[in-house]
Motif scaffolding. Sequence first.
Motif, PDB file in Angstrom:
ATOM      1  N   PRO A 133      -3.570  -5.097 -13.549  1.00 48.01           N
ATOM      2  CA  PRO A 133      -3.433  -5.395 -12.115  1.00 48.01           C
ATOM      3  C   PRO A 133      -2.099  -4.967 -11.519  1.00 48.01           C
ATOM      4  N   GLU A 134      -0.997  -5.144 -12.275  1.00 49.85           N
ATOM      5  CA  GLU A 134       0.311  -4.783 -11.712  1.00 49.85           C
ATOM      6  C   GLU A 134       0.441  -3.274 -11.523  1.00 49.85           C
ATOM      7  N   VAL A 135      -0.244  -2.488 -12.362  1.00 48.80           N
ATOM      8  CA  VAL A 135      -0.213  -1.036 -12.218  1.00 48.80           C
ATOM      9  C   VAL A 135      -1.012  -0.611 -10.993  1.00 48.80           C
ATOM     10  N   ILE A 136      -2.143  -1.281 -10.755  1.00 47.83           N
ATOM     11  CA  ILE A 136      -2.941  -0.986  -9.567  1.00 47.83           C
ATOM     12  C   ILE A 136      -2.153  -1.371  -8.317  1.00 47.83           C
ATOM     13  N   LEU A 137      -1.438  -2.491  -8.370  1.00 51.88           N
ATOM     14  CA  LEU A 137      -0.607  -2.898  -7.227  1.00 51.88           C
ATOM     15  C   LEU A 137       0.442  -1.843  -6.911  1.00 51.88           C
ATOM     16  N   ALA A 138       1.023  -1.245  -7.953  1.00 54.92           N
ATOM     17  CA  ALA A 138       2.033  -0.197  -7.744  1.00 54.92           C
ATOM     18  C   ALA A 138       1.416   1.005  -7.028  1.00 54.92           C
ATOM     19  N   LEU A 139       0.169   1.323  -7.356  1.00 50.33           N
ATOM     20  CA  LEU A 139      -0.517   2.412  -6.663  1.00 50.33           C
ATOM     21  C   LEU A 139      -0.751   2.055  -5.202  1.00 50.33           C
ATOM     22  N   LEU A 140      -1.211   0.832  -4.950  1.00 48.26           N
ATOM     23  CA  LEU A 140      -1.480   0.399  -3.577  1.00 48.26           C
ATOM     24  C   LEU A 140      -0.214   0.389  -2.730  1.00 48.26           C
ATOM     25  N   ALA A 141       0.924   0.175  -3.367  1.00 52.81           N
ATOM     26  CA  ALA A 141       2.201   0.107  -2.642  1.00 52.81           C
ATOM     27  C   ALA A 141       2.832   1.480  -2.436  1.00 52.81           C
ATOM     28  N   HIS A 142       2.221   2.518  -2.984  1.00 54.12           N
ATOM     29  CA  HIS A 142       2.831   3.857  -2.927  1.00 54.12           C
ATOM     30  C   HIS A 142       2.889   4.374  -1.487  1.00 54.12           C
ATOM     31  N   PRO A 143       3.959   5.107  -1.138  1.00 56.91           N
ATOM     32  CA  PRO A 143       4.098   5.660   0.217  1.00 56.91           C
ATOM     33  C   PRO A 143       2.958   6.591   0.641  1.00 56.91           C
ATOM     34  N   TYR A 144       2.176   7.083  -0.307  1.00 58.77           N
ATOM     35  CA  TYR A 144       1.024   7.924   0.036  1.00 58.77           C
ATOM     36  C   TYR A 144       0.104   7.216   1.026  1.00 58.77           C
ATOM     37  N   PHE A 145       0.060   5.888   0.955  1.00 55.75           N
ATOM     38  CA  PHE A 145      -0.829   5.117   1.820  1.00 55.75           C
ATOM     39  C   PHE A 145      -0.150   4.629   3.103  1.00 55.75           C
ATOM     40  N   ASP A 146       1.069   5.074   3.347  1.00 57.27           N
ATOM     41  CA  ASP A 146       1.747   4.722   4.604  1.00 57.27           C
ATOM     42  C   ASP A 146       1.258   5.651   5.715  1.00 57.27           C
ATOM     43  N   ILE A 147       0.109   5.333   6.247  1.00 54.43           N
ATOM     44  CA  ILE A 147      -0.518   6.158   7.273  1.00 54.43           C
ATOM     45  C   ILE A 147      -0.962   5.250   8.422  1.00 54.43           C
ATOM     46  N   PRO A 148      -1.244   5.822   9.599  1.00 52.95           N
ATOM     47  CA  PRO A 148      -1.637   4.984  10.746  1.00 52.95           C
ATOM     48  C   PRO A 148      -2.861   4.116  10.481  1.00 52.95           C
ATOM     49  N   GLN A 149      -3.779   4.575   9.616  1.00 47.05           N
ATOM     50  CA  GLN A 149      -4.999   3.811   9.361  1.00 47.05           C
ATOM     51  C   GLN A 149      -4.784   2.628   8.417  1.00 47.05           C
ATOM     52  N   ILE A 150      -3.618   2.556   7.800  1.00 49.58           N
ATOM     53  CA  ILE A 150      -3.323   1.434   6.902  1.00 49.58           C
ATOM     54  C   ILE A 150      -1.990   0.833   7.317  1.00 49.58           C
ATOM     55  N   GLU A 151      -2.061  -0.332   7.945  1.00 52.91           N
ATOM     56  CA  GLU A 151      -0.842  -1.041   8.348  1.00 52.91           C
ATOM     57  C   GLU A 151      -0.574  -2.138   7.339  1.00 52.91           C
ATOM     58  N   ARG A 152       0.609  -2.090   6.741  1.00 55.68           N
ATOM     59  CA  ARG A 152       0.902  -3.049   5.675  1.00 55.68           C
ATOM     60  C   ARG A 152       2.113  -3.901   6.039  1.00 55.68           C
TER      61      ARG A 152
END
Length: 198
Positions: free
Chosen positions: A146-165
Amino acid sequence: IQPVRDKWTEIPLVIEYRYRTSLFFLLHGLWLAQTRFGFDHGDIHEQNLMIQSNEKLEMRTTTLRYGEMEAQVTCIYVPRLIDYGQSYTDEHTTYQPAGDDISILLGDFYNRLERDAAAYSNVQTEFEAYQAFAESEEYKNAGQEPEVILALLAHPYFDIPQIERHRVQRRRIETEPIQQRCFVCCTPNVGHMITHRE
């Protein structure tokens, strides 16, 4: 929401950021299933990925929570996994997985983007962004934990307008310490109770 009936391989995702939002949804779902149930799908491949869409094909926002983060994901399509014949949880390990869910999923996305980039010129930029993501330590160390998947979810690749975190604001509820009260006059001090006896 319409039935899950459209194959992943047959839906054009060439509009900007659909690949990233789809991958984010799938990673979040696998993280949640792994965290709560020790779940492994065991047979992830492109033929087991489907697309669910809302009837009017409108952009909708869904809130996903993971770890101490919350994400509002705006999308038309929501990806779904099917075929749980080789899936298992920590309590039921009858089947052996075909491979690591997350690594296979990331590889399938790479292959899909590479094919689409060859067919659609406007996907080339998205493919290049994914290639950069594939060079990251988080991607290379991808696994079921789970912690490795969390690291993927936190990656800047997903910092896009469609995903607000943002970090989940955990409200602290301040309460008064419980005080002992005199059962005769309700004064919050039981030391004086002897005066009632006198």
